[in-house]
Motif scaffolding. Structure first.
Motif, PDB file in Angstrom:
ATOM      1  N   VAL A 798       0.845  -1.185   0.000  1.00  0.00           N
ATOM      2  CA  VAL A 798       0.000   0.000   0.000  1.00  0.00           C
ATOM      3  C   VAL A 798       0.882   1.238   0.000  1.00  0.00           C
ATOM      4  N   LEU A 799       0.651   2.146  -0.924  1.00  0.00           N
ATOM      5  CA  LEU A 799       1.367   3.404  -0.957  1.00  0.00           C
ATOM      6  C   LEU A 799       0.757   4.356   0.062  1.00  0.00           C
ATOM      7  N   VAL A 800       1.603   5.009   0.813  1.00  0.00           N
ATOM      8  CA  VAL A 800       1.124   5.934   1.834  1.00  0.00           C
ATOM      9  C   VAL A 800       0.836   7.276   1.190  1.00  0.00           C
ATOM     10  N   SER A 801      -0.383   7.790   1.388  1.00  0.00           N
ATOM     11  CA  SER A 801      -0.744   9.118   0.909  1.00  0.00           C
ATOM     12  C   SER A 801      -1.310   9.897   2.073  1.00  0.00           C
ATOM     13  N   ASN A 802      -1.698  11.150   1.815  1.00  0.00           N
ATOM     14  CA  ASN A 802      -2.249  11.973   2.881  1.00  0.00           C
ATOM     15  C   ASN A 802      -3.532  11.407   3.440  1.00  0.00           C
ATOM     16  N   THR A 821       1.158   6.268   8.778  1.00  0.00           N
ATOM     17  CA  THR A 821      -0.016   7.048   8.401  1.00  0.00           C
ATOM     18  C   THR A 821       0.405   8.214   7.520  1.00  0.00           C
ATOM     19  N   GLY A 822      -0.456   8.582   6.588  1.00  0.00           N
ATOM     20  CA  GLY A 822      -0.125   9.638   5.649  1.00  0.00           C
ATOM     21  C   GLY A 822      -0.128  11.017   6.270  1.00  0.00           C
ATOM     22  N   ARG A 823      -0.802  11.179   7.417  1.00  0.00           N
ATOM     23  CA  ARG A 823      -0.817  12.460   8.095  1.00  0.00           C
ATOM     24  C   ARG A 823      -0.732  12.200   9.586  1.00  0.00           C
ATOM     25  N   PRO A 824      -0.267  13.156  10.371  1.00  0.00           N
ATOM     26  CA  PRO A 824      -0.110  12.928  11.807  1.00  0.00           C
ATOM     27  C   PRO A 824      -1.424  12.516  12.467  1.00  0.00           C
ATOM     28  N   ALA A 825      -1.310  11.593  13.403  1.00  0.00           N
ATOM     29  CA  ALA A 825      -2.494  11.135  14.135  1.00  0.00           C
ATOM     30  C   ALA A 825      -3.034  12.267  15.001  1.00  0.00           C
ATOM     31  N   SER A 826      -4.351  12.243  15.218  1.00  0.00           N
ATOM     32  CA  SER A 826      -4.999  13.218  16.097  1.00  0.00           C
ATOM     33  C   SER A 826      -5.282  12.561  17.444  1.00  0.00           C
ATOM     34  N   GLY A 827      -5.885  13.341  18.328  1.00  0.00           N
ATOM     35  CA  GLY A 827      -6.203  12.805  19.643  1.00  0.00           C
ATOM     36  C   GLY A 827      -7.261  11.722  19.627  1.00  0.00           C
ATOM     37  N   SER A 828      -7.984  11.555  18.504  1.00  0.00           N
ATOM     38  CA  SER A 828      -9.031  10.532  18.424  1.00  0.00           C
ATOM     39  C   SER A 828      -8.647   9.380  17.515  1.00  0.00           C
ATOM     40  N   SER A 829      -7.376   9.300  17.078  1.00  0.00           N
ATOM     41  CA  SER A 829      -6.952   8.250  16.156  1.00  0.00           C
ATOM     42  C   SER A 829      -6.761   6.936  16.903  1.00  0.00           C
ATOM     43  N   SER A 830      -7.200   5.836  16.271  1.00  0.00           N
ATOM     44  CA  SER A 830      -7.023   4.508  16.853  1.00  0.00           C
ATOM     45  C   SER A 830      -6.787   3.499  15.745  1.00  0.00           C
ATOM     46  N   LEU A 866      -8.082  -7.880   8.957  1.00  0.00           N
ATOM     47  CA  LEU A 866      -8.438  -6.556   8.460  1.00  0.00           C
ATOM     48  C   LEU A 866      -7.857  -5.519   9.417  1.00  0.00           C
ATOM     49  N   ALA A 867      -7.048  -4.606   8.862  1.00  0.00           N
ATOM     50  CA  ALA A 867      -6.468  -3.519   9.631  1.00  0.00           C
ATOM     51  C   ALA A 867      -7.347  -2.284   9.453  1.00  0.00           C
ATOM     52  N   VAL A 868      -7.807  -1.694  10.550  1.00  0.00           N
ATOM     53  CA  VAL A 868      -8.750  -0.579  10.500  1.00  0.00           C
ATOM     54  C   VAL A 868      -8.135   0.617  11.221  1.00  0.00           C
ATOM     55  N   LEU A 869      -7.985   1.735  10.505  1.00  0.00           N
ATOM     56  CA  LEU A 869      -7.511   2.990  11.072  1.00  0.00           C
ATOM     57  C   LEU A 869      -8.700   3.938  11.187  1.00  0.00           C
ATOM     58  N   THR A 870      -8.980   4.406  12.391  1.00  0.00           N
ATOM     59  CA  THR A 870     -10.106   5.304  12.645  1.00  0.00           C
ATOM     60  C   THR A 870      -9.569   6.634  13.149  1.00  0.00           C
ATOM     61  N   ASP A 871     -10.045   7.718  12.539  1.00  0.00           N
ATOM     62  CA  ASP A 871      -9.642   9.058  12.940  1.00  0.00           C
ATOM     63  C   ASP A 871     -10.879   9.942  12.910  1.00  0.00           C
ATOM     64  N   GLY A 872     -11.424  10.234  14.103  1.00  0.00           N
ATOM     65  CA  GLY A 872     -12.671  11.004  14.144  1.00  0.00           C
ATOM     66  C   GLY A 872     -13.787  10.202  13.500  1.00  0.00           C
ATOM     67  N   TYR A 873     -14.386  10.747  12.435  1.00  0.00           N
ATOM     68  CA  TYR A 873     -15.472  10.054  11.746  1.00  0.00           C
ATOM     69  C   TYR A 873     -14.990   9.318  10.499  1.00  0.00           C
TER      70      TYR A 873
END
Length: 883
Positions: A798-802, A821-830, A866-873
């Motif tokens: 997988v190519l990393v993008s924004n 991750t393509g962009r810095p994680a936020s306080g709600s990233s999991s 399955l790898a799941v990245l959640t950031d906010g909504y």
């Protein structure tokens, strides 16, 4: 009155010394100090029985607080002087020397709100902080003191005071960015003298008058995001205080056999942070009001935050039957709180005998600690609450057990309560316990042993809690977590209570309403509450009540109405733990103040943020422009023949364009288009009146809603536990699991006044029950992961993008992989991994502002995940192969 109390205490001391003699006790201690962030320290006074939560009362020492200008005109600004004319400009701080030909000169000022600094504080240091966003030719400035209030003063007055005022900071050659100007001794003295008026104004004076050097600094608007507004950092020390309290009378208690003698005893506490000397007194008064016993003990050197148990000389035989009074008191020179100096408790002198039905009944009300989530290695302070339901004072033993996942009982402690009055409650704090490393499902178990107890059904209570390592393993459904603290008001959540989630730090913020100023933050990961700065009464001179509501902006600020038939509107700044009063809510077309039915949402408008307000009671709809600090009236919410938006009405925002408002009692759902600036003409489907049980109940007090990824989750309130989800795309409602009615309050309590709900993550919400409880619950519905696309067994690179992420190496044959991750994680990233059955087998929160994370997957068996990245909504899914 204070002097009379001191004289009276001294006379009593001399009388008792002469008549009975004095015993002397020597004790020592060491203080406990905790750093609580934002430059603040709390010296914590540890408490035992009766009723302190683990947060405890505290006093501040060596504190640092930030004082800001209010978000109102002329709290910051500049004066332009040209051609003998003065021009006053509110806002940014501009300063320049001007030139000889045009005499175009500017001087700047800033007024700071000192109300958060205690009047009796000693100021140790102070620093003027401001953000200089542009300069020319390196201006040189110093800081001067303004005597006149710049908010009301004329332009010429401020200009001349900036030039001629006392210098409170040295000359300084300017750069750009944040500037920190330390105040000299005159400046510190000025801050000290202004604590009584709650404000101080400082000028920025350009030294060289005849040059073109200049500088621009942000004012009260604070530039983009309001994060650059000037502030005054004040370092102060609180004076030493004396506060000795009488905490508990341990003997005599319960029932005493006629003719018996007793060694009277009790517990005294030093509630401050230095050792203290004091006198302790013990009196026994018979049923006729005659004092039959009087003794005193001199205590020397009771250490900071320590308790001492004092045992007094033996009594003469207690012969007269009936109800006696044991009265204890204390006297310490300079005691600051006389309200906790005296305690009285009843005891009976009578022959023992069979109690009458209902005469003895002690119940376990609730287990306060442990909370629902406990990390490995946590040191617990098991705490629970008991109540005397009987008709006479109760003597009983209280037990606290912990049972680990294997069924073993590693913790077993007990306490004896000698006398608990009829109808009274007490909180018992048991010895500490380290849970160690055993993860899984634990049980906390409390029980009561009272002789002749007539209602054994309420003698026991069990609470489940989970010990985890790292990230809490969230369990689906409704679960109660640690309740909101009782301190400082001792009141529960009721009308005007609210709950909001702040994405910038991952914390919830909550107010009790109920005409008290209590205000807290809650950490959902650590399951911990923290008491914050109390909500001031402000111009309205009222505490929050019916109509209080709040919205978080995601940038460290919370906006809130006070309600309580007032126009009060406030902002809470997380950085600095401070409240600031904003311009009042408009009276509007109805001339009504803010009452029940009010709700707020925050909308990021780009150049400015906005707080939208459904005013409630009638149908007014307003908006507050944060940049301009002004209110404006918008088209009223639809009436549809029902003009009143009553208690339990709510408002949510979908994060992009639309707001949804639900009208309590009438179950109408309306949509407001923020771009078009108007309400839809047709109503959407309202929350169902009839639940799946067949009962028809209207949405009323406690009704509340929260938006989450294209759906709205809502509590019906109205003394129900009904819970619904509204799917916006399909305009349809579905009933979800009801919130349990019995929680730590140990009584059937449904959602009512003060109930509120807020989104934490996708399909994950927290809710206050309100209804005179302090209960906090979470609801979690696991996210169904997207299925992998069939057609290959190897995980693709997988190519990393924004907008994407990658797990490398993939496939993986080792015990560790790297998440990119393509962009810095936020306080709600999991991040989470699901196996082929959809079961969550790995999960973690991601540290903010990072793009690379090392993950330990060594315990997972080989297979496809399955790898799941959640950031906010936002949720993204990839396939991961483990070999």
């Amino acid at each position: 009155m204070k002097m009379l109390r001191i004289i009276s205490g001294l006379l009593t001391c001399f009388w008792i010394s002469a008549c009975f003699g004095l015993a002397v006790a020597e004790v020592g201690s060491s203080p406990q100090v905790q750093y609580v962030g934002n430059g603040r320290w709390r010296a914590v006074i540890p408490l035992s029985e009766p009723a302190a939560q683990s947060s405890g009362p505290w006093v501040e020492t060596d504190s640092v607080l930030a004082c800001y200008p209010q978000m109102a005109a002329n709290w910051t600004g500049n004066i332009k002087f040209q051609n003998a004319n003065y021009e006053k400009n509110s806002g940014d701080l501009y300063f320049r020397g001007g030139n000889a030909s045009s005499q175009d000169r500017r001087q700047a000022w800033a007024k700071f709100d000192l109300s958060i600094i205690p009047d009796n504080a000693t100021i140790d240091a102070a620093y003027f902080n401001y953000y200089c966003y542009q300069i020319g030719q390196m201006p040189t400035t110093d800081i001067t003191l303004l005597v006149t209030d710049p908010v009301t003063a004329s332009a010429s007055t401020i200009y001349n005071e900036v030039l001629s005022g006392t210098q409170v900071a040295p000359v300084y050659a300017h750069g750009e960015g944040w500037q920190l100007r330390e105040l000299n001794s005159a400046g510190i003295a000025a801050v000290q003298s202004r604590l009584s008026t709650n404000w101080i104004a400082l000028g920025v004076r350009e030294q060289e008058r005849n040059n073109n050097a200049w500088g621009y600094a942000y004012g009260f608007n604070g530039g983009p995001g309001v994060q650059y507004k000037p502030y005054l950092t004040v370092d102060f020390t609180m004076p030493a205080a004396v506060d000795v309290s009488m905490e508990d009378i341990t003997a005599p208690a319960g029932t005493v056999i006629p003719g018996s003698t007793v060694y009277p005893s009790g517990v005294w506490r030093n509630r401050q942070m230095q050792a203290v000397n004091f006198m302790a007194y013990f009196f026994l008064i018979d049923r006729l009001g005659t004092r039959r016993y009087a003794q005193a003990i001199q205590v020397n050197g009771l250490g900071a935050g320590r308790d001492t148990v004092l045992v007094f000389p033996i009594t003469p035989p207690l012969a007269d039957t009936g109800r006696w009074i044991a009265r204890c008191s204390t006297y310490a020179v300079g005691d600051v709180d006389p309200m906790n100096d005296i305690r009285e408790e009843w005891f009976l002198v009578r022959d023992p005998g069979q109690g009458l039905p209902g005469e003895v009944d002690v119940s376990v009300l609730g287990i306060l600690e442990p909370g629902f989530w406990v990390d490995t290695g946590t040191v617990l302070t098991p705490t629970a609450r008991w109540r005397n339901e009987g008709v006479r004072p109760a003597f009983f033993s209280a037990f606290f057990f912990l049972v680990d996942p294997t069924g073993a009982r590693p913790y077993w402690e007990s306490q004896t309560v000698s006398s608990l009055e009829s109808g009274a409650e007490t909180t018992l704090v048991f010895p500490e316990f380290n849970v160690g490393t055993m993860t899984g499902h634990w049980q906390a178990f409390c029980s009561t042993d009272a002789v002749l107890d007539t209602v054994p059904a309420n003698d026991t209570l069990t609470k489940a809690f989970n010990v985890y390592a790292g990230t809490p393993p969230w369990v689906p459904g409704w679960h109660e977590v640690r309740p909101m603290p009782a301190e400082p008001s001792q009141r529960p959540v009721k009308d005007g209570g609210w709950l909001v989630y702040e994405q910038s730090n991952g914390l919830f913020y909550a107010a009790k309403g109920n005409k008290v100023a209590d205000f807290y933050s809650y950490d959902p990961i650590g399951d911990t509450w923290h008491l914050l700065h109390l909500w001031p009464e402000g111009r309205e001179m009222k505490p929050p009540y019916r109509g209080a509501a709040a919205a978080a902006d995601g940038n460290g600020h919370i906006y809130a109405t006070k309600g309580n038939n007032s126009l009060g509107f406030w902002r809470y700044d997380i950085d600095g733990d401070s409240w600031h009063q904003l311009p009042d809510v408009l009276l509007g077309s109805t001339g009504k103040k803010v009452k029940g039915g009010t709700d707020l949402v925050y909308v990021d408008g780009g150049a400015s943020g906005y707080v939208y307000m459904l005013k409630g009671y009638k149908s007014e709809f307003h908006r507050f422009d944060i940049a301009s600090q002004t209110w404006e009236m918008l088209p009223s919410a639809p009436e549809a023949g029902r003009p009143k938006w009553d208690k339990g009405s709510w408002l949510v925002y979908d994060g992009s364009r639309y707001m949804y408002a639900h009208k309590a009692k009438y179950h109408q759902l309306w949509r407001y288009d923020d771009i078009a600036g108007q309400w839809d003409t047709l109503t959407l489907r309202g929350m169902p009146l009839v639940s799946r049980t067949g009962r028809s109940k209207k949405s009323k007090d406690g009704g509340s809603g929260a938006f989450d990824n294209g759906r709205i989750w809502a509590l019906k309130g109205g003394n129900t536990c009904e819970f619904y989800r509204y799917d916006i795309a399909g305009d349809s409602w579905s009933e979800k699991d009801t919130m349990p009615s019995v929680g730590s309050t140990a009584r059937k309590k449904r959602v009512k006044a003060g109930g509120d709900i807020a989104t934490f993550r996708e399909n994950f919400l927290y809710a206050l029950k309100g209804n005179k409880t302090r209960e906090l619950w979470y609801y979690y519905e696991p996210v169904v992961p997207q299925r992998a696309v069939r057609g290959g067994v190897a995980g693709s690179a997988v190519l990393v993008s924004n907008a994407g992420f990658a797990v490398v190496p993939n496939p993986s044959a080792g015990s560790r992989v790297e998440l990119q991750t393509g962009r810095p994680a936020s306080g709600s990233s999991s991040f989470a991994l699901f196996d082929i059955s959809g079961r969550r087998v790995y999960g973690c929160l991601l540290s903010p502002d990072r793009t690379r994370f090392e993950l330990d997957i060594g315990r997972l068996p080989a297979g496809t995940y399955l790898a799941v990245l959640t950031d906010g909504y936002t949720r993204q899914v990839r396939k991961l192969i483990i070999r």
